[in-house]
Design an enzyme around this catalytic site. Structure first.
Site, PDB file in Angstrom:
ATOM      1  N   GLU A 195      -9.471 -10.857  -7.659  1.00 41.81           N
ATOM      2  CA  GLU A 195      -8.529  -9.755  -7.445  1.00 41.81           C
ATOM      3  C   GLU A 195      -7.345  -9.832  -8.396  1.00 41.81           C
ATOM      4  O   GLU A 195      -6.898  -8.808  -8.918  1.00 41.81           O
ATOM      5  CB  GLU A 195      -8.059  -9.748  -5.986  1.00 41.81           C
ATOM      6  CG  GLU A 195      -9.150  -9.328  -5.026  1.00 41.81           C
ATOM      7  CD  GLU A 195      -8.714  -9.275  -3.579  1.00 41.81           C
ATOM      8  OE1 GLU A 195      -9.469  -8.692  -2.787  1.00 41.81           O
ATOM      9  OE2 GLU A 195      -7.626  -9.799  -3.228  1.00 41.81           O
ATOM     10  N   HIS A 239      -2.163  -5.524   1.614  1.00 41.68           N
ATOM     11  CA  HIS A 239      -3.479  -6.153   1.406  1.00 41.68           C
ATOM     12  C   HIS A 239      -3.213  -7.555   0.885  1.00 41.68           C
ATOM     13  O   HIS A 239      -2.277  -7.774   0.116  1.00 41.68           O
ATOM     14  CB  HIS A 239      -4.291  -5.381   0.362  1.00 41.68           C
ATOM     15  CG  HIS A 239      -5.445  -6.158  -0.186  1.00 41.68           C
ATOM     16  ND1 HIS A 239      -6.696  -6.120   0.379  1.00 41.68           N
ATOM     17  CD2 HIS A 239      -5.522  -7.033  -1.235  1.00 41.68           C
ATOM     18  CE1 HIS A 239      -7.504  -6.914  -0.300  1.00 41.68           C
ATOM     19  NE2 HIS A 239      -6.818  -7.482  -1.290  1.00 41.68           N
ATOM     20  N   LYS A 262       0.803  -1.219   0.000  1.00 46.11           N
ATOM     21  CA  LYS A 262       0.000   0.000   0.000  1.00 46.11           C
ATOM     22  C   LYS A 262       0.845   1.283   0.000  1.00 46.11           C
ATOM     23  O   LYS A 262       2.050   1.243   0.259  1.00 46.11           O
ATOM     24  CB  LYS A 262      -0.931  -0.019   1.212  1.00 46.11           C
ATOM     25  CG  LYS A 262      -1.966  -1.144   1.153  1.00 46.11           C
ATOM     26  CD  LYS A 262      -2.868  -1.101   2.372  1.00 46.11           C
ATOM     27  CE  LYS A 262      -3.938  -2.166   2.334  1.00 46.11           C
ATOM     28  NZ  LYS A 262      -4.829  -2.068   3.506  1.00 46.11           N
ATOM     29  N   ASN A 282      -1.966   0.110   6.945  1.00 44.38           N
ATOM     30  CA  ASN A 282      -1.386  -1.129   7.473  1.00 44.38           C
ATOM     31  C   ASN A 282      -0.466  -1.836   6.484  1.00 44.38           C
ATOM     32  O   ASN A 282      -0.227  -3.030   6.599  1.00 44.38           O
ATOM     33  CB  ASN A 282      -2.500  -2.054   7.973  1.00 44.38           C
ATOM     34  CG  ASN A 282      -3.478  -2.454   6.889  1.00 44.38           C
ATOM     35  OD1 ASN A 282      -3.169  -2.383   5.704  1.00 44.38           O
ATOM     36  ND2 ASN A 282      -4.649  -2.884   7.292  1.00 44.38           N
ATOM     37  N   TYR A 325     -12.452  -2.125  -4.285  1.00 40.78           N
ATOM     38  CA  TYR A 325     -12.970  -2.286  -2.921  1.00 40.78           C
ATOM     39  C   TYR A 325     -14.501  -2.196  -2.861  1.00 40.78           C
ATOM     40  O   TYR A 325     -15.074  -1.963  -1.803  1.00 40.78           O
ATOM     41  CB  TYR A 325     -12.337  -1.246  -1.988  1.00 40.78           C
ATOM     42  CG  TYR A 325     -10.910  -1.588  -1.637  1.00 40.78           C
ATOM     43  CD1 TYR A 325     -10.619  -2.638  -0.776  1.00 40.78           C
ATOM     44  CD2 TYR A 325      -9.848  -0.871  -2.165  1.00 40.78           C
ATOM     45  CE1 TYR A 325      -9.321  -2.966  -0.452  1.00 40.78           C
ATOM     46  CE2 TYR A 325      -8.536  -1.189  -1.848  1.00 40.78           C
ATOM     47  CZ  TYR A 325      -8.277  -2.233  -0.990  1.00 40.78           C
ATOM     48  OH  TYR A 325      -6.975  -2.561  -0.674  1.00 40.78           O
TER      49      TYR A 325
END
Length: 140
Positions: free
Chosen positions: A128, A117, A11, A114, A51
């Site tokens: 995905e 993913h 990310k 965080n 998402y």
């Protein structure tokens, strides 16, 4: 255990801190191979579509904005039980709950930022991976 493929995203919070190599080393040390990889900058529309499953959740807009805020590295990891192994290496979503030595315990800045993913199931992984990669790009 079967050989699987899973999507991994490094990310914006992690790419901004130049952690791509350190994070990928953790995947490789856990027996996962990177069989496709590219650095991209998502638009809000692309992040929103990816998402979409979270569209009704209160964090959706913030998540999409964050994911479009800087470059991400999208990649496909392959190995025995790759989905579960990837999730184990990533650690709990909340870095305060993540086991020592996991990516999120070491690099996450918050629950939202965080660092990584990962797909949560075989069906999710397939969808995905297809969102970001064509079959020609998967070279395991």
């Amino acid at each position: 255990m079967a050989i699987e493929r899973t999507l991994s995203i490094i990310k914006p919070d992690a790419t901004a801190r130049n952690l791509t190599g350190k994070i990928n080393a953790k995947f490789e040390e856990a027996g996962l191979r990177i069989v496709a990889q590219k650095r991209i900058l998502l638009t809000m529309e692309q992040a929103g579509k990816f998402y979409e499953v979270h569209k009704e959740r209160p964090f959706y807009d913030e998540l999409c904005s964050f994911m479009a805020s800087g470059p991400v590295v999208v990649q496909v990891l392959e190995g025995e039980g790759a989905i579960a192994r990837n999730r184990e290496v990533m650690g709990a979503t909340n870095p305060a709950d993540a086991a020592p030595g996991t990516i999120r315990a070491e690099y996450a800045q918050s629950v939202g930022e965080n660092s990584v993913h990962g797909s949560d199931a075989p069906e999710t992984a397939a969808a995905e991976i297809a969102y970001f990669f064509s079959g020609l790009e998967l070279v395991g």
